[in-house]
Scaffold this motif. Structure first.
Motif, short mmCIF file in Angstrom:
data_model
loop_
_atom_site.label_atom_id
_atom_site.label_comp_id
_atom_site.label_asym_id
_atom_site.label_seq_id
_atom_site.Cartn_x
_atom_site.Cartn_y
_atom_site.Cartn_z
N GLN A 677 -56.77 -86.79 -39.03
CA GLN A 677 -56.60 -85.71 -39.99
C GLN A 677 -57.63 -84.60 -39.77
N VAL A 678 -58.89 -84.99 -39.58
CA VAL A 678 -59.93 -83.98 -39.34
C VAL A 678 -59.65 -83.24 -38.04
N ARG A 679 -59.24 -83.97 -37.02
CA ARG A 679 -58.95 -83.33 -35.73
C ARG A 679 -57.77 -82.37 -35.84
N SER A 680 -56.73 -82.79 -36.58
CA SER A 680 -55.54 -81.95 -36.71
C SER A 680 -55.85 -80.66 -37.45
N LYS A 681 -56.63 -80.75 -38.54
CA LYS A 681 -56.93 -79.56 -39.31
C LYS A 681 -58.00 -78.69 -38.65
N ALA A 682 -58.64 -79.23 -37.66
CA ALA A 682 -59.63 -78.45 -36.93
C ALA A 682 -59.04 -77.81 -35.68
N MET A 683 -58.06 -78.48 -35.06
CA MET A 683 -57.53 -78.04 -33.77
C MET A 683 -56.15 -77.42 -33.87
N ASP A 689 -58.45 -75.25 -40.66
CA ASP A 689 -59.27 -75.06 -41.85
C ASP A 689 -60.72 -74.96 -41.38
N PRO A 690 -61.44 -73.89 -41.75
CA PRO A 690 -62.82 -73.74 -41.28
C PRO A 690 -63.72 -74.91 -41.65
N MET A 691 -63.51 -75.48 -42.84
CA MET A 691 -64.34 -76.61 -43.25
C MET A 691 -64.15 -77.79 -42.30
N TYR A 692 -62.89 -78.10 -41.98
CA TYR A 692 -62.64 -79.22 -41.08
C TYR A 692 -63.07 -78.92 -39.64
N SER A 693 -63.06 -77.65 -39.27
CA SER A 693 -63.57 -77.28 -37.95
C SER A 693 -65.05 -77.59 -37.83
#
Length: 801
Positions: A677-683, A689-693
């Motif tokens: 999930q973190v990777r998907s919202k970052a990449m 999402d800037p926060m997850y990036s």
């Protein structure tokens, strides 16, 4: 084949038969029928039947014609044949030319389902002397109606190498017109090699899709091939017990049926030809004025159970011919037949053939096939199918029940349904794979030989479903203790892998619904919202003796001390230059020490002992008191704020706070749903999402930020400088149940996913599980309790810790 001759008042009728060289049992039944009739004086009083039987290669029409010509040369009155379509076409042409009634019983090769024989070229206006004793093939009509009743939209059709695929062209055309997705696959003789080649040539994704298509299958094959094929696919784990297969073949004995049920899993539907018989044994064995051999009419007799369909029609064909000869003799229209020659050009057909053919077609006979008769076009209209089936389940030796019947006149008599699960899953045993994750799934180790006992919120949900639907389950932990992710080689590991490879039916734990997982397995509707949280260690509380000095900086305290000293000196000088007027006998106390103490006392609002009455001194002291008021008020306000900040001692209060700071390292479980999930919202540019990036960059900054298991991440938080990003509900439970009350959690306020029960792709359990988990009162109360879990845990945390 009947030959008439008159000798000592005994009329002998000569019957000929041509059988396939592999049909030795047809010959045995044929001779048994002739022997029974020769002993029966009620049908043939003074007549006796003599026979001549020839065996031919079913694929050699020339040999069949040659043997038939030889029988005609001997003086036969009728011909009975049990062969395949290729040779039967040649015999049909010969029978038309010589006017010999030909009773043809179609025999399928190696027990495979029949295909309709192709029509033969006939001279217009001539009679067809070949009568189809075995009814025409109705397999297309039966299987089409059964598939429609079950509501199948996609299935695979298997056929063995001996089946003529042209026999189901009509069925395939109708499925195409109705938009059904039907795949064809030929089953080779070496089934093991065929299955092995599938595993060797197919990629993992293709093999998964192939397993899904096998959930619904139609088998056009012999019972022997079907048993071998079903055994092989079950042993190689290509199918699970949620599959439903239909086997259609007229020739399936009770023994074959029981053997198929023992070898199969899932649900099995069998379609076969049946012969309605009276329940009374006397009525079964006595047909009009003829008593049938008791070994054949008794369904419990071993010989009767071993009868093939062609055997039954052969017996009834002999019985029909005997009745025909009897009618001809009664009508005194008997026509003797001289020897016929197929070779001579001057040979003429038998003159009595037309009369004999009409008599055969006019009268019917009751026998082993219920009732044998012919229509004007020379076919037998009487055929009945029974549709047998088992319920879903893995229990061996399951009972077989009749679901419906079918005949050409009335169609399907009965109701079929492929709805596997209603409110009853009695007898179904589910294999449940799980991952230990508090509070969803926990286990108490076995004590004194007792088995492990699983408990937790997810187990409560499973138990409620089991009690309501009636199924049982066997639970085990995923071998690698992972939820599962797609590996570089295309394989799934963990809990997901157990479902993909059909080693489990249900996956249950803190399993989140993700797009990647939904591409490999099926999920029920979410039964609880999911959000990402962070587990952090509370800051240690220390006692500071100089905490009261914290509101002001050290330089400010120095300035205040200097100001007190300066004002004290000024007060002393002003009083020294302009001494106050003192009463008689009073002693002046305006020393430097007293001036300093007076200024300090007034600063801390304690007053002073030295009276200062001069105007200059009072003006100066008024300014000083105003300054002191301002300083004291500022100190009090700052002290209150400092003490409040000290109570709220945790600086990270949200995921945004976590992503902005760089002092505290944090991470999650590698290759988990949170990691993805973190990777998907970052990449992913569509979800960025800037926060997850920021979080993605941090958790991948060093190689040791991510852990292999959630327990390892919790240990790192407790005994080190670390933040663990994980499932918020799990982290709340960990924080509340920590003995040292050393944890606190923060979570996202906008959950975008949920927890679900994972199942094999295409599983029929998904809908009923989703429906029952949404409507069952026990599950609703459980879900409401879980919906309040975070609030209750936080309240408990504030009270206890």
């Amino acid at each position: 084949m009947l030959l008439t001759s008159l000798f000592l008042f005994c009329v002998c009728v000569f019957a000929g038969a041509i059988f396939d060289e592999s049909a030795r049992k047809d010959d045995e039944v044929f001779r048994m029928a002739v022997a029974d009739l020769n002993l029966n004086n009620e049908i043939l009083e003074t007549e006796k039947i003599t026979i001549s039987v020839e065996f031919v290669d079913g694929n050699n029409p020339f040999q069949a014609v040659q043997e038939a010509c030889e029988l005609m040369n001997r003086g036969i009155l009728a011909l009975v044949s049990s062969i395949g379509c290729m040779s039967a076409g040649s015999l049909q042409t010969l029978a038309d030319a010589m006017h010999i009634p030909h009773l043809f019983i179609q025999k399928s090769p190696a027990g495979s389902p029949r295909s309709a024989c192709p029509p033969t070229g006939r001279v217009p206006g001539t009679d067809d002397y070949t009568l189809m004793v075995r009814p025409q093939v109705y397999l297309n009509e039966v299987i089409m109606q059964v598939v429609s009743e079950y509501g199948w939209q996609k299935f695979v059709l298997f056929y063995d190498s001996n089946f003529d695929i042209r026999g189901i062209e009509d069925f395939l055309d109708r499925t195409s017109q109705q938009g059904l997705d039907v795949s064809l696959q030929k089953v080779e003789a070496n089934i093991n090699m065929m299955i092995t080649s599938l595993f060797r040539t197919m990629r993992t994704e293709e093999l998964h899709r192939y397993r899904d298509t096998l959930r619904r299958a139609v088998l056009f094959m012999s019972p022997a091939t079907a048993k071998a094929f079903i055994s092989e696919v079950v042993e190689t784990n290509l199918v699970a017990f949620d599959c439903h297969w239909i086997l259609i073949n007229e020739e399936i004995s009770d023994y074959d049926l029981q053997d198929l049920v023992m070898k199969s899993i899932g649900r099995l539907t069998v379609i076969r030809q049946t012969f309605p018989m009276p329940p009374n044994a006397t009525q079964r064995c006595v047909k009009h004025n003829h008593r049938i051999n008791g070994a054949l009419c008794d369904p419990k007799n071993a010989k009767s159970q071993q009868l093939e369909i062609t055997n039954r029609y052969i017996y009834d064909s002999v019985l029909l011919l005997a009745n025909t000869f009897h009618k001809k003799l009664e009508d005194r229209k008997w026509h003797s037949m001289a020897s016929l020659s197929c070779i001579r050009k001057t040979s003429k057909p038998w003159q009595g053939g037309k009369s004999m053919l009409d008599t055969v077609k006019k009268f019917g006979v009751s026998g082993l096939t219920s009732f044998l008769e012919f229509t004007d076009n020379g076919t037998n209209p009487n055929i009945f199918f029974e549709i047998l089936g088992t319920n879903y389940g893995e229990d061996r030796g399951r009972g077989v029940s009749r679901l419906a019947t079918w005949d050409p006149v009335h169609g399907l008599n009965g109701t079929l349904s492929d709805r596997k699960l209603e409110n009853n899953m009695r007898g179904v045993v589910l294999r449940v794979v799980t991952v230990l994750e508090e509070p969803f799934v926990m286990v108490s180790e076995n004590v004194l030989g007792k088995p492990k006992k699983y408990q937790g919120f997810s187990i409560d949900v499973l138990d409620a479903l089991a009690n309501y639907l009636g199924f049982k389950y066997e639970i085990f932990v995923a071998p690698d203790h992972k939820y599962g992710s797609l590996q570089p080689d295309g394989m799934w590991n963990g809990l997901m892998g157990e479902l993909v490879f059909k080693r489990a039916d249900v996956g249950l734990s803190a399993v989140t619904i993700t797009p990647e997982r939904e591409g490999a397995v099926d999920f029920t509707t979410r039964y609880m919202d999911y959000s990402v949280g962070v587990l952090l260690r509370k800051a240690e509380r220390t006692v500071d003796m100089f905490a009261c000095l914290a509101p002001f900086d050290l330089s400010l305290w120095a300035c205040i001390a200097g100001t007190v000293l300066l004002v004290g000196i000024l007060v002393y000088l002003l009083n020294w230059l302009n001494p106050p007027r003192l009463p008689m006998g009073a002693v002046s106390s305006t020393t430097l020490y007293n001036s300093m103490w007076f200024v300090y006392g007034s600063f801390v609002q304690q007053g002073g002992e030295v009276p200062y009455t001069t105007l200059a001194t009072r003006m100066m002291m008024g300014v000083w008191w105003m300054f002191a008021l301002i300083v004291i008020s500022s100190y009090t306000a700052n002290l209150a704020a400092f003490l409040t900040i000290t109570r709220i001692e945790n600086s990270i209060q949200s995921l945004q706070d976590l992503s902005r700071q760089t002092d505290l390292p944090y991470g999650t479980v590698l290759d988990s749903a949170v990691y993805d999930q973190v990777r998907s919202k970052a990449m992913n540019p569509f979800e960025r999402d800037p926060m997850y990036s920021q979080m993605w960059r941090m958790i991948n900054r060093t190689g040791d930020n991510n852990v292999d298991e959630s327990k390892e991440g919790i240990r790192k938080v407790k005994y080190g400088h670390f933040g663990f990003v994980w499932d918020a509900a799990v982290l709340e439970y960990v924080a509340v149940n920590d003995e040292d009350c050393s944890f606190y959690t923060v979570a996202s306020n906008a959950p975008d996913r949920g927890y679900g029960i994972a199942m094999q792709h295409g599983s029929p359990y998904r809908d009923v599980f989703s429906q029952r988990s949404s409507h069952h009162p026990r599950l609703i109360s459980s879900r409401r309790w879980q919906g309040c879990l975070n609030t209750l845990l936080k309240s408990f945390d504030s009270l206890v810790c």
